[in-house]
Design an enzyme around this catalytic site. Structure first.
Site, PDB file in Angstrom:
ATOM      1  N   HIS A   1      -5.299  -3.090  -2.829  1.00 31.53           N
ATOM      2  CA  HIS A   1      -4.938  -2.131  -3.892  1.00 31.53           C
ATOM      3  C   HIS A   1      -4.805  -2.769  -5.273  1.00 31.53           C
ATOM      4  CE1 HIS A   1      -4.173   1.013  -0.906  1.00 31.53           C
ATOM      5  NE2 HIS A   1      -3.728   0.025  -0.151  1.00 31.53           N
TER       6      HIS A   1
ATOM      7  N   SER B   1       0.795  -1.227   0.000  1.00 28.49           N
ATOM      8  CA  SER B   1       0.000   0.000   0.000  1.00 28.49           C
ATOM      9  C   SER B   1       0.826   1.274   0.000  1.00 28.49           C
ATOM     10  CB  SER B   1      -0.965  -0.005   1.186  1.00 28.49           C
ATOM     11  OG  SER B   1      -0.284  -0.249   2.397  1.00 28.49           O
TER      12      SER B   1
ATOM     13  N   LYS C   1     -11.524   1.091  -1.866  1.00 29.76           N
ATOM     14  CA  LYS C   1     -10.496   1.627  -2.757  1.00 29.76           C
ATOM     15  C   LYS C   1     -11.045   1.673  -4.189  1.00 29.76           C
ATOM     16  CE  LYS C   1      -7.485   1.171   0.853  1.00 29.76           C
ATOM     17  NZ  LYS C   1      -7.023   0.275   1.893  1.00 29.76           N
TER      18      LYS C   1
HETATM   19  C1  LIG Z   1      -6.978   0.095   3.265  1.00 26.55           C
HETATM   20  C2  LIG Z   1      -6.415  -1.223   3.565  1.00 26.55           C
HETATM   21  C3  LIG Z   1      -7.018  -2.066   4.496  1.00 26.55           C
HETATM   22  C4  LIG Z   1      -8.163  -1.638   5.356  1.00 26.55           C
HETATM   23  O1  LIG Z   1      -9.344  -1.611   4.622  1.00 26.55           O
HETATM   24  P1  LIG Z   1     -10.544  -0.722   5.152  1.00 26.55           P
HETATM   25  O2  LIG Z   1     -11.731  -1.251   4.453  1.00 26.55           O
HETATM   26  O3  LIG Z   1     -10.220   0.681   4.773  1.00 26.55           O
HETATM   27  O4  LIG Z   1     -10.607  -0.914   6.637  1.00 26.55           O
HETATM   28  C5  LIG Z   1      -6.502  -3.332   4.653  1.00 26.55           C
HETATM   29  N1  LIG Z   1      -5.436  -3.742   3.961  1.00 26.55           N
HETATM   30  C6  LIG Z   1      -4.803  -2.942   3.082  1.00 26.55           C
HETATM   31  C7  LIG Z   1      -3.606  -3.448   2.336  1.00 26.55           C
HETATM   32  C8  LIG Z   1      -5.270  -1.658   2.862  1.00 26.55           C
HETATM   33  O5  LIG Z   1      -4.648  -0.853   2.021  1.00 26.55           O
END
Ligand SMILES: *Cc1c(COP(=O)(O)O)cnc(C)c1O
Length: 390
Positions: free
Chosen positions: A204, A176, A236
């Site tokens: 992602h 990320s 995302k």
């Molecule tokens: C954003 C993210 C999460 C958390 O997801 P949310 O739905 O925002 O709680 C988990 N793992 C990764 C790799 C992320 O980038």
């Protein structure tokens, strides 16, 4: 002892690590209103431009009219409604897995999956650059917890040799904060030799990566026999909210029985699932979003190379520019903001000490012209930074 929060806060400020929340006064998009100013933004995770898509908004509106606004109860009591169920079936089909289970957030999906699968006497092995929610999940599980070198199958192999009990290997699909991609074929091969399971959090990757947006598992053609636990988040590229875990029937049943963050929480609003069904349809069907995004990524990398700034090894929409010191990263970010451009400086502890960076993210919603405005501003600001440190 009395709490001394003032000192803690002052120390954080002195270390250039104090966090502040920009106030977003518009919907998500390339051009946003932030703290009273219009800015061109390159920092959201809305990679395909679906967070403010009229058809997704309409699906949410119609879903609310049909199903109301609240989930009303946990899934196991009376909160599991038809839209949730349909979304799970659509996500299973999308990922090519027998079943998928919807969670309220990615953080909870990760806590739920890891803690349901391993405990005392077991082993969890994680990439050192994994997302915080995965690291927290490993610690919370009470399994033996060890971190291997970033994306390093040999480092993983040496830890697998010492593993006891059921062993879970856990990695981000697309990292990320770095934007690079896990070397899944090599990691999965090591895991298989030791009968370990592999869990991939592809928050992602789903959307931008893979021929139909199926993420890193689709990219490498890895099925449920290689990646037993596949996690995706919906906040995302999907542009909505929530998360899912996909895998075998048995895996999903195990999570329904034992994953506490699944069991002890209210289901997400059913109308949100209606919105996500629509965004999933757009994500799968509208290939032009991925194609345009890929063109932007290539143009950005070529442009930044010409300026002489340091990029990371990334083919994804996450294109961080490494600055090093936190105060310099903050200064660079401020110079960009003075020019009407929003790129967040990411500092420790989110990233390792000395690797503060500008986390540039690109979206299919950006135009080529907007990207060129960013490149010009990066060149200007870099020249100022160099002059200041000459
Ligand atoms: C954003 C993210 C999460 C958390 O997801 P949310 O739905 O925002 O709680 C988990 N793992 C990764 C790799 C992320 O980038």
């Amino acid at each position: 002892m009395p709490f001394d929060l003032a000192t803690r806060l002052a120390e954080r400020r002195a270390a250039h690590l104090y966090r502040q929340r920009p106030l977003l006064e518009s919907p998500q998009g390339p051009v946003v209103q932030v703290d009273g100013r219009e800015l061109l933004a390159f920092c959201s995770n809305d990679y395909l431009g679906l967070a403010n898509h009229p058809q997704v908004i309409e699906a949410w509106r119609a879903g609310a009219a049909r199903w109301g606004v609240g989930g009303g109860a946990s899934h196991l009591v009376i909160g599991h409604s038809t839209p949730h169920h349909e979304l799970e079936e659509a996500l299973a089909d999308f990922t090519g897995r027998p079943r998928a289970l919807l969670f309220s957030t990615g953080y909870m999906a990760n806590l739920g999956a890891v803690t349901a699968l391993v405990g005392q006497g077991d082993t969890v092995l994680e990439d050192r650059l994994n997302h915080a929610s995965l690291l927290d999940a490993g610690l919370l599980s009470n399994a033996r917890f060890s971190r291997y070198l970033h994306n390093d199958a040999a480092s993983l192999a040496s830890r697998l040799e010492k593993a006891t009990g059921n062993t879970l290997v856990v990695t981000d699909g697309v990292f990320s904060m770095d934007g690079d991609t896990a070397d899944l074929p090599a990691l999965c091969a090591e895991a298989k030799k030791r009968d370990a399971w592999v869990m991939v959090d592809d928050a992602h990757g789903f959307g931008p990566v893979g021929a139909t947006g199926g993420g890193i598992a689709e990219h490498f053609g890895l099925g449920v026999d290689a990646v037993q636990v596949l996690v995706g988040t919906l906040g995302k590229a999907f542009g909505t909210a929530g998360a899912f875990v996909a895998g075998s029937q048995e895996l999903i049943e195990t999570l329904v029985q034992f994953a506490r963050p699944y069991i002890y929480t209210t289901s997400q609003p059913p109308a949100l699932a209606c919105a996500t069904l629509k965004s999933l349809e757009l994500l799968r069907r509208e290939h032009w979003r991925r194609e345009h995004l890929d063109a932007l990524i290539q143009r950005f990398r070529a442009g930044v190379g010409n300026i002489g700034l340091e990029l990371m090894q990334s083919t994804t929409p996450i294109q961080p520019i490494v600055i090093g010191d936190s105060d310099r990263a903050m200064r660079f970010s401020q110079l960009l903001r003075d020019r009407g451009i929003l790129v967040t400086a990411i500092r420790p502890p989110t990233v390792p000490a000395g690797s503060a960076r500008l986390r540039v993210t690109l979206s299919a919603a950006h135009s080529v012209e907007q990207l060129d405005v960013l490149l010009e501003a990066l060149a200007d600001c870099n020249a100022i930074m160099e002059a200041e440190h000459a």
